[in-house]
Design a protein around this motif. Structure first.
Motif, PDB file in Angstrom:
ATOM      1  N   ASP A 121       0.835  -1.212   0.000  1.00 58.90           N
ATOM      2  CA  ASP A 121       0.000   0.000   0.000  1.00 58.90           C
ATOM      3  C   ASP A 121       0.866   1.258   0.000  1.00 58.90           C
ATOM      4  OD1 ASP A 121      -2.298  -1.370  -0.123  1.00 58.90           O
ATOM      5  OD2 ASP A 121      -2.867  -1.122   1.981  1.00 58.90           O
ATOM      6  N   ALA A 122       1.942   1.209   0.769  1.00 52.49           N
ATOM      7  CA  ALA A 122       2.844   2.366   0.818  1.00 52.49           C
ATOM      8  C   ALA A 122       3.420   2.629  -0.573  1.00 52.49           C
ATOM      9  CB  ALA A 122       3.960   2.127   1.832  1.00 52.49           C
ATOM     10  N   SER A 123       3.796   1.554  -1.261  1.00 49.63           N
ATOM     11  CA  SER A 123       4.342   1.716  -2.619  1.00 49.63           C
ATOM     12  C   SER A 123       3.353   2.437  -3.516  1.00 49.63           C
ATOM     13  CB  SER A 123       4.632   0.360  -3.261  1.00 49.63           C
ATOM     14  OG  SER A 123       5.700  -0.242  -2.599  1.00 49.63           O
ATOM     15  N   LYS A 124       2.073   2.089  -3.364  1.00 48.10           N
ATOM     16  CA  LYS A 124       1.064   2.714  -4.215  1.00 48.10           C
ATOM     17  C   LYS A 124       0.950   4.206  -3.945  1.00 48.10           C
ATOM     18  CE  LYS A 124      -1.699  -1.423  -4.561  1.00 48.10           C
ATOM     19  NZ  LYS A 124      -2.503  -2.082  -3.530  1.00 48.10           N
ATOM     20  N   VAL A 125       0.973   4.553  -2.661  1.00 49.89           N
ATOM     21  CA  VAL A 125       0.864   5.976  -2.320  1.00 49.89           C
ATOM     22  C   VAL A 125       2.077   6.734  -2.838  1.00 49.89           C
ATOM     23  CG1 VAL A 125       0.608   7.642  -0.465  1.00 49.89           C
ATOM     24  CG2 VAL A 125      -0.365   5.375  -0.221  1.00 49.89           C
ATOM     25  N   ILE A 126       3.254   6.131  -2.664  1.00 51.34           N
ATOM     26  CA  ILE A 126       4.476   6.791  -3.118  1.00 51.34           C
ATOM     27  C   ILE A 126       4.449   6.966  -4.634  1.00 51.34           C
ATOM     28  CG2 ILE A 126       6.986   6.584  -3.266  1.00 51.34           C
ATOM     29  CD1 ILE A 126       6.782   4.940  -0.614  1.00 51.34           C
ATOM     30  N   ALA A 127       3.908   5.964  -5.320  1.00 52.33           N
ATOM     31  CA  ALA A 127       3.841   6.046  -6.784  1.00 52.33           C
ATOM     32  C   ALA A 127       3.009   7.243  -7.230  1.00 52.33           C
ATOM     33  CB  ALA A 127       3.272   4.753  -7.349  1.00 52.33           C
ATOM     34  N   ARG A 128       2.005   7.579  -6.440  1.00 57.02           N
ATOM     35  CA  ARG A 128       1.185   8.749  -6.786  1.00 57.02           C
ATOM     36  C   ARG A 128       2.023  10.016  -6.848  1.00 57.02           C
ATOM     37  NH1 ARG A 128      -3.821   9.683  -2.952  1.00 57.02           N
ATOM     38  NH2 ARG A 128      -4.126  11.669  -3.998  1.00 57.02           N
ATOM     39  N   LEU A 129       3.097  10.032  -6.077  1.00 58.01           N
ATOM     40  CA  LEU A 129       3.974  11.204  -6.090  1.00 58.01           C
ATOM     41  C   LEU A 129       4.937  11.169  -7.265  1.00 58.01           C
ATOM     42  CD1 LEU A 129       4.927  11.320  -2.304  1.00 58.01           C
ATOM     43  CD2 LEU A 129       3.278  12.732  -3.495  1.00 58.01           C
ATOM     44  N   GLY A 130       4.936  10.052  -7.985  1.00 59.42           N
ATOM     45  CA  GLY A 130       5.827   9.935  -9.131  1.00 59.42           C
ATOM     46  C   GLY A 130       7.288   9.746  -8.756  1.00 59.42           C
ATOM     47  N   VAL A 131       7.557   9.254  -7.559  1.00 59.01           N
ATOM     48  CA  VAL A 131       8.950   8.991  -7.175  1.00 59.01           C
ATOM     49  C   VAL A 131       9.132   7.521  -6.851  1.00 59.01           C
ATOM     50  CG1 VAL A 131       9.809  11.146  -6.253  1.00 59.01           C
ATOM     51  CG2 VAL A 131       8.318   9.740  -4.850  1.00 59.01           C
ATOM     52  N   LYS A 132      10.396   7.141  -6.741  1.00 59.72           N
ATOM     53  CA  LYS A 132      10.699   5.781  -6.326  1.00 59.72           C
ATOM     54  C   LYS A 132      11.338   5.847  -4.949  1.00 59.72           C
ATOM     55  CE  LYS A 132      11.075   2.750 -10.218  1.00 59.72           C
ATOM     56  NZ  LYS A 132      11.196   3.524 -11.465  1.00 59.72           N
ATOM     57  N   ILE A 133      10.630   5.354  -3.962  1.00 61.48           N
ATOM     58  CA  ILE A 133      11.238   5.211  -2.644  1.00 61.48           C
ATOM     59  C   ILE A 133      10.875   3.811  -2.165  1.00 61.48           C
ATOM     60  CG2 ILE A 133      11.378   6.081  -0.269  1.00 61.48           C
ATOM     61  CD1 ILE A 133      10.249   8.734  -1.244  1.00 61.48           C
ATOM     62  N   ASP A 134      11.887   3.067  -1.724  1.00 63.29           N
ATOM     63  CA  ASP A 134      11.641   1.724  -1.216  1.00 63.29           C
ATOM     64  C   ASP A 134      10.925   1.844   0.134  1.00 63.29           C
ATOM     65  OD1 ASP A 134      11.686  -0.756  -0.139  1.00 63.29           O
ATOM     66  OD2 ASP A 134      13.839  -1.106  -0.431  1.00 63.29           O
ATOM     67  N   PRO A 135       9.708   1.279   0.231  1.00 62.83           N
ATOM     68  CA  PRO A 135       8.967   1.430   1.500  1.00 62.83           C
ATOM     69  C   PRO A 135       9.641   0.744   2.680  1.00 62.83           C
ATOM     70  CG  PRO A 135       7.801  -0.034  -0.022  1.00 62.83           C
ATOM     71  CD  PRO A 135       8.942   0.569  -0.783  1.00 62.83           C
ATOM     72  N   LYS A 136      10.585  -0.149   2.396  1.00 67.34           N
ATOM     73  CA  LYS A 136      11.246  -0.861   3.491  1.00 67.34           C
ATOM     74  C   LYS A 136      12.427  -0.081   4.075  1.00 67.34           C
ATOM     75  CE  LYS A 136      11.444  -5.291   1.511  1.00 67.34           C
ATOM     76  NZ  LYS A 136      10.558  -5.330   0.408  1.00 67.34           N
ATOM     77  N   VAL A 137      12.862   0.936   3.348  1.00 69.39           N
ATOM     78  CA  VAL A 137      14.059   1.650   3.770  1.00 69.39           C
ATOM     79  C   VAL A 137      13.778   2.479   5.028  1.00 69.39           C
ATOM     80  CG1 VAL A 137      14.252   3.973   2.792  1.00 69.39           C
ATOM     81  CG2 VAL A 137      16.012   2.295   2.321  1.00 69.39           C
ATOM     82  N   LEU A 138      14.774   2.624   5.898  1.00 67.72           N
ATOM     83  CA  LEU A 138      14.560   3.426   7.101  1.00 67.72           C
ATOM     84  C   LEU A 138      14.579   4.910   6.735  1.00 67.72           C
ATOM     85  CD1 LEU A 138      16.765   1.651   9.800  1.00 67.72           C
ATOM     86  CD2 LEU A 138      14.393   1.206   9.120  1.00 67.72           C
ATOM     87  N   VAL A 139      13.708   5.669   7.377  1.00 61.75           N
ATOM     88  CA  VAL A 139      13.580   7.088   7.035  1.00 61.75           C
ATOM     89  C   VAL A 139      14.900   7.830   7.229  1.00 61.75           C
ATOM     90  CG1 VAL A 139      12.547   9.229   7.867  1.00 61.75           C
ATOM     91  CG2 VAL A 139      11.104   7.290   7.315  1.00 61.75           C
TER      92      VAL A 139
END
Ligand SMILES: Nc1ncnc2c1ncn2[C@@H]1O[C@H](COP(=O)(O)OP(=O)(O)OP(=O)(O)O)[C@@H](O)[C@H]1O
Ligand SMILES: [Mg+2]
Length: 499
Positions: A121-139
């Protein structure tokens, strides 16, 4: 006409001795980016906090989709679809991107958090922003710019209708800023109402549709951005004539005072430079280029691995800020929240803290009258907006806190002053005063070092510029060579592999 999604009606907020907001009424429409501008202490952040329910107004009401919000609170407003992104990010850095986005609210499967589902689900939300961020990565592994995107993703994951951004641009590089603007434009098209606070005029004109001016807790007026201009906005904000240029300064380069030789730290590689009396030395570079690290190393705040510091021809050992202060080096830091201020102490105690030793009489008692007088002078000189010098610093607006830091350091009578982003978060009127002050210090023969990410400021306020990239000095420009193209070219040297 369609009804505004959010309406504030007759909002007043009183604090002891301060009218932070005085009968402010203002509405916000869907699909619009609405800027709020005003001097430091005008009431912008207070207004936002009333909307989110972080504070309760003394009187007035917040109406959302035609209905007054009862017992507003951050949870309540969030539930309705109102979210605020502050300059100081609210992320939990040791958790993953996905965990941050769904913190405390992801559905459970058999009593357990469904991490897989959450990450997808996080991947989907991030995709809406048009960027690639691995949801597993630590902030904490992400750059500040990307962390801000995670904040936005978090907002998007919860069906947001009103998004508020309070000075979001302060920590971003130009590229990241462009990116943020793109996203804001997309959200606008999707029908979101966006409130945008910034002290940078260019952003208002590039991004916003409407602009509302606040002054001294009063709502002044709202305009279509296309029908106004910078001069008019500034005039409405400060209510007096203000020149938008840098004050005249003729530099007389005096003796060499500071020499840094082959400085290396975890982040810096072989940094060498000299600074002279009477000259304003600028440091340019992208965020992360090593300017703040250089300042911190010279000031003894970070451990150096190698290198020498010479002051007036003498090699000195600077391992702690106390050593630096003994050698009359001051660092006026960029991060006011973490360095340089005691939030729970009064304005007066903060200003006089470092200076107090000079104020004691022979019995070691602080001369109260003198102290008060000196503090009051600083408050006036820097136009700190506060009901009294006893006000706690945490109760001042962001820009006014920054001025208190300046006031404190200016009293220390240091010889070498390093200003790290001295005007960040400072309003247009007060910026001018800070420029005048910096010039005065240089003409008194002090060594002034200025780190700034705002190129016009750096160009207008430097007599020589050192450019850094990736922890090294990538070039040096004399007065007549200083221009935007040269600086950008040097700043992006070896910068291909970012993030
Ligand atoms: N908790 C508090 N107690 C007392 N006074 C407060 C408190 N919070 C804010 N104020 C005062 O209310 C006024 C408005 O502050 P606010 O933070 O809204 O300003 P701002 O427009 O956001 O300024 P800036 O551009 O510096 O961020 C200021 O004079 C501030 O000192
Ligand atoms: Mg504010």
């Amino acid at each position: 006409m369609e009804q505004n999604i959010l309406e504030l009606k007759h909002i007043t907020k009183l604090y002891p001795g301060v009218v932070a907001l005085d009968d402010v009424s203002l509405g916000f429409a869907r699909g619009e980016v609405h800027a709020i501008v005003g001097e430091n202490g005008a009431g912008k952040s207070t207004f936002i906090k009333v909307i989110t329910g972080a504070i309760q107004p003394t009187s007035g009401e917040v109406v959302f989709e035609g209905r007054a919000i009862e017992d507003n609170s951050p949870q309540k407003s969030m539930g309705l679809g109102i979210t605020a992104i502050y300059q100081e990010l609210n992320l939990l850095k040791h958790l993953s991107v996905a965990e941050n986005i769904y913190y405390n609210r992801y559905r459970k499967k058999h009593g357990m958090i469904d991490f897989r589902g959450m990450e997808s689900d996080a991947s989907k939300v991030i995709a809406r922003l048009g960027v690639k961020i691995d949801p597993k990565v630590l902030v904490k592994e992400l750059s500040v710019g990307y962390q801000q995107l995670v904040e936005i993703a978090k907002a998007l994951s919860q069906d947001v209708k009103v998004m508020i951004m309070d000075e979001p641009s302060a920590a971003l590089t130009n590229n990241e800023l462009e990116y943020l603007f793109e996203i804001v434009r997309t959200l606008k098209k999707e029908g979101m109402a966006i409130l945008y606070i910034s002290h940078r005029m260019e952003e208002i004109f590039e991004l916003c549709d409407k602009v509302s001016v606040f002054r001294d807790g009063h709502y002044i007026q709202t305009m279509d951005v296309k029908d106004t201009n910078q001069e008019e906005l500034i005039r409405l904000m400060v209510n007096r004539e203000l020149k938008d240029t840098f004050p005249e300064f003729i530099s007389h380069r005096g003796e060499k005072v500071l020499e840094v030789k082959h400085l290396s730290t975890e982040l810096l590689r072989d940094v060498s430079f000299s600074a002279y009396r009477g000259e304003r030395l600028g440091f340019a570079g992208l965020v992360g280029a090593g300017r703040t690290e250089t300042a911190r190393a010279v000031y003894g705040a970070d451990r150096t691995l190698e290198g020498e510091i010479w002051i007036q021809g003498q090699r000195v050992k600077i391992q702690t800020p106390e050593d630096a202060i003994r050698h009359k080096i001051a660092l006026i830091p960029e991060d006011r929240k973490q360095q340089g201020l005691f939030l729970n102490m009064s304005v007066k105690d903060n200003i006089s803290f470092a200076y107090a030793p000079h104020l004691t009489n022979s019995l070691g008692i602080i001369k109260g009258k003198k102290e008060e007088e000196i503090c009051r002078q600083q408050i006036t000189k820097l136009t700190v907006k506060t009901p009294s010098d006893r006000q706690l610093v945490k109760n001042l607006s962001g820009g006014n806190q920054q001025k208190v830091i300046l006031g404190k350091w200016l009293l220390m009578n240091c010889d070498i002053l390093i200003f790290d982003e001295p005007t960040r978060g400072i309003d247009v009127g007060a910026k001018q005063e800070i420029y005048e002050l910096i010039n005065q210090l240089a003409s008194q023969g002090k060594v002034v070092i200025l780190i700034s990410s705002e190129l016009p400021e750096l160009i207008g306020m430097s007599d020589r510029v050192i450019v850094m990239a990736e922890g090294r000095i990538s070039g040096e420009l004399e007065k007549e060579e200083i221009n935007q193209e040269k600086i950008l070219e040097l700043a992006s040297k070896a910068q291909e592999v970012s993030r």
